[in-house]
Scaffold this motif. Sequence first.
Motif, short mmCIF file in Angstrom:
data_model
loop_
_atom_site.label_atom_id
_atom_site.label_comp_id
_atom_site.label_asym_id
_atom_site.label_seq_id
_atom_site.Cartn_x
_atom_site.Cartn_y
_atom_site.Cartn_z
N VAL A 6 30.21 39.48 41.57
CA VAL A 6 29.73 39.48 42.95
C VAL A 6 28.62 40.52 43.10
CG1 VAL A 6 30.34 39.86 45.37
CG2 VAL A 6 31.98 38.75 43.82
N VAL A 7 27.45 40.08 43.56
CA VAL A 7 26.31 40.98 43.71
C VAL A 7 25.89 40.99 45.18
CG1 VAL A 7 24.00 41.57 42.91
CG2 VAL A 7 25.56 40.36 41.38
N ASP A 8 26.16 42.09 45.85
CA ASP A 8 25.84 42.24 47.28
C ASP A 8 25.78 43.73 47.59
OD1 ASP A 8 26.30 42.34 50.29
OD2 ASP A 8 26.32 40.17 49.98
N ASP A 9 24.85 44.12 48.44
CA ASP A 9 24.70 45.55 48.71
C ASP A 9 25.65 46.06 49.79
OD1 ASP A 9 23.26 44.07 50.59
OD2 ASP A 9 21.83 45.67 50.97
N HIS A 10 26.49 45.20 50.34
CA HIS A 10 27.46 45.62 51.34
C HIS A 10 28.86 45.66 50.74
CE1 HIS A 10 24.13 44.18 53.98
NE2 HIS A 10 24.45 45.29 54.63
N PRO A 11 29.46 46.85 50.63
CA PRO A 11 30.81 46.95 50.04
C PRO A 11 31.85 46.10 50.75
CG PRO A 11 29.79 49.11 50.23
CD PRO A 11 28.89 48.17 50.96
N ILE A 12 31.73 45.98 52.08
CA ILE A 12 32.71 45.19 52.82
C ILE A 12 32.64 43.72 52.41
CG2 ILE A 12 33.32 44.33 55.12
CD1 ILE A 12 32.54 47.04 56.24
N VAL A 13 31.43 43.22 52.21
CA VAL A 13 31.26 41.83 51.78
C VAL A 13 31.86 41.64 50.39
CG1 VAL A 13 29.59 40.05 51.15
CG2 VAL A 13 29.22 41.45 53.19
N GLY A 15 34.22 43.36 49.01
CA GLY A 15 35.67 43.42 49.13
C GLY A 15 36.25 42.13 49.67
N GLY A 16 35.57 41.56 50.67
CA GLY A 16 36.03 40.31 51.24
C GLY A 16 36.02 39.17 50.23
N LEU A 17 34.99 39.15 49.41
CA LEU A 17 34.89 38.10 48.39
C LEU A 17 35.96 38.29 47.31
CD1 LEU A 17 31.02 37.80 48.08
CD2 LEU A 17 32.60 36.07 48.97
N ARG A 18 36.22 39.54 46.95
CA ARG A 18 37.31 39.80 45.99
C ARG A 18 38.63 39.24 46.53
NH1 ARG A 18 35.48 44.96 45.33
NH2 ARG A 18 37.17 45.72 46.66
N ASP A 19 38.89 39.51 47.81
CA ASP A 19 40.13 39.03 48.41
C ASP A 19 40.17 37.49 48.45
OD1 ASP A 19 40.87 41.64 48.80
OD2 ASP A 19 40.26 41.71 50.92
N THR A 20 39.01 36.88 48.70
CA THR A 20 38.94 35.43 48.78
C THR A 20 39.41 34.78 47.48
OG1 THR A 20 37.13 35.45 50.39
CG2 THR A 20 37.39 33.45 49.07
N PHE A 21 39.03 35.37 46.35
CA PHE A 21 39.35 34.77 45.05
C PHE A 21 40.62 35.33 44.42
CE2 PHE A 21 34.72 34.26 45.47
CZ PHE A 21 34.63 32.89 45.32
N ALA A 22 41.28 36.26 45.11
CA ALA A 22 42.42 36.96 44.51
C ALA A 22 43.55 36.01 44.11
CB ALA A 22 42.94 38.02 45.47
N ASP A 23 43.77 34.98 44.91
CA ASP A 23 44.90 34.08 44.64
C ASP A 23 44.50 32.81 43.90
OD1 ASP A 23 46.65 35.81 45.95
OD2 ASP A 23 46.22 34.92 47.91
N VAL A 28 38.37 34.36 38.50
CA VAL A 28 38.68 35.77 38.67
C VAL A 28 37.38 36.56 38.81
CG1 VAL A 28 38.74 36.14 36.15
CG2 VAL A 28 39.89 37.76 37.69
N VAL A 29 37.37 37.53 39.73
CA VAL A 29 36.23 38.42 39.89
C VAL A 29 36.34 39.51 38.84
CG1 VAL A 29 35.03 40.05 41.40
CG2 VAL A 29 36.00 37.95 42.36
N VAL A 30 35.43 39.49 37.86
CA VAL A 30 35.51 40.46 36.76
C VAL A 30 34.62 41.67 37.00
CG1 VAL A 30 36.16 38.75 35.04
CG2 VAL A 30 33.73 39.21 35.47
N LEU A 45 26.94 41.93 30.64
CA LEU A 45 27.97 42.72 29.98
C LEU A 45 29.34 42.05 30.07
CD1 LEU A 45 28.78 45.42 28.60
CD2 LEU A 45 29.15 46.34 30.90
N LEU A 46 29.62 41.45 31.22
CA LEU A 46 30.94 40.87 31.47
C LEU A 46 31.00 39.38 31.19
CD1 LEU A 46 31.63 42.81 34.79
CD2 LEU A 46 32.62 43.28 32.53
N ALA A 47 29.92 38.84 30.66
CA ALA A 47 29.87 37.41 30.30
C ALA A 47 30.29 36.52 31.47
CB ALA A 47 30.74 37.14 29.07
N ALA A 48 29.63 36.74 32.60
CA ALA A 48 29.98 35.98 33.80
C ALA A 48 29.62 34.51 33.65
CB ALA A 48 29.25 36.57 35.01
N ASP A 49 30.49 33.66 34.16
CA ASP A 49 30.19 32.23 34.23
C ASP A 49 29.36 31.92 35.47
OD1 ASP A 49 31.78 31.37 31.90
OD2 ASP A 49 33.50 31.97 33.13
N VAL A 50 29.73 32.57 36.58
CA VAL A 50 29.05 32.36 37.86
C VAL A 50 28.81 33.72 38.51
CG1 VAL A 50 29.16 31.32 40.16
CG2 VAL A 50 30.10 30.09 38.18
N VAL A 51 27.60 33.89 39.05
CA VAL A 51 27.26 35.09 39.82
C VAL A 51 27.04 34.69 41.26
CG1 VAL A 51 25.59 36.94 40.17
CG2 VAL A 51 26.22 36.26 37.85
#
Length: 206
Positions: A6-13, A15-23, A28-30, A45-51
């Motif tokens: 997840v690439v965004d300059d707002h920490p709240i955003v 965090g919200g996206l992390r929670d969205t994919f948590a379940d 998984v957000v790596v 570095l993290l071999a992301a499939d999707v950014v």
Amino acid sequence: MIRLVVVDDHPIVRGGLRDTFADAEDMVVVGEAGDGAEGVERAKLLAADVVLMDLRMPVMDGVAATAALRESAPNTRVLVLTTFDSESDVLPAIEAGAIGYLLKDALPEELMRAVRAAARGESVLAPSVTQHLMGQVRRPGAGTLTDREKEVLQLVANGSSNREAAAALFIGEASIKTHLQHIYGKLGVRDRASAVAEGYRRRLLT
């Protein structure tokens, strides 16, 4: 398992996206990043499939980061997730290599479907984005500058007046004015300064 960064300059955003994919069982957000440059490095570095890529960020914006990933990590898919859906935002992002473009008001289920589609190499576009692209296709020659128009725009960007540009290209000043009008129409702008700004945004200028 789909690996997300997840690439965004707002920490709240972020965090919200992390929670969205948590379940989610299949993704998984790596990692995450607060600007485009950091995002490019994390994705590699993290071999992301999707950014999930925001557009307007410090250090390096989302368009530049998308282009950088297309060059250095071509197997990583970039899904733009932003609040901006103007043509001047959409077209450069798609041209840079984004496989999808969603707005931040998308529902969680919609976002997860988009991530799965992006991981499969399928394009996903918000309805308003589709409208912009359709409009672009329907306008003959829209957004595509001729070599001469690019030369004129580059001279204008370098600070040349109409007379100086005409002299440099060995054409009449009236021809320069005509070229500029065509440039304005194709870039969707109304004046020289906006044309230059849009030219840099679309990477038509050096």
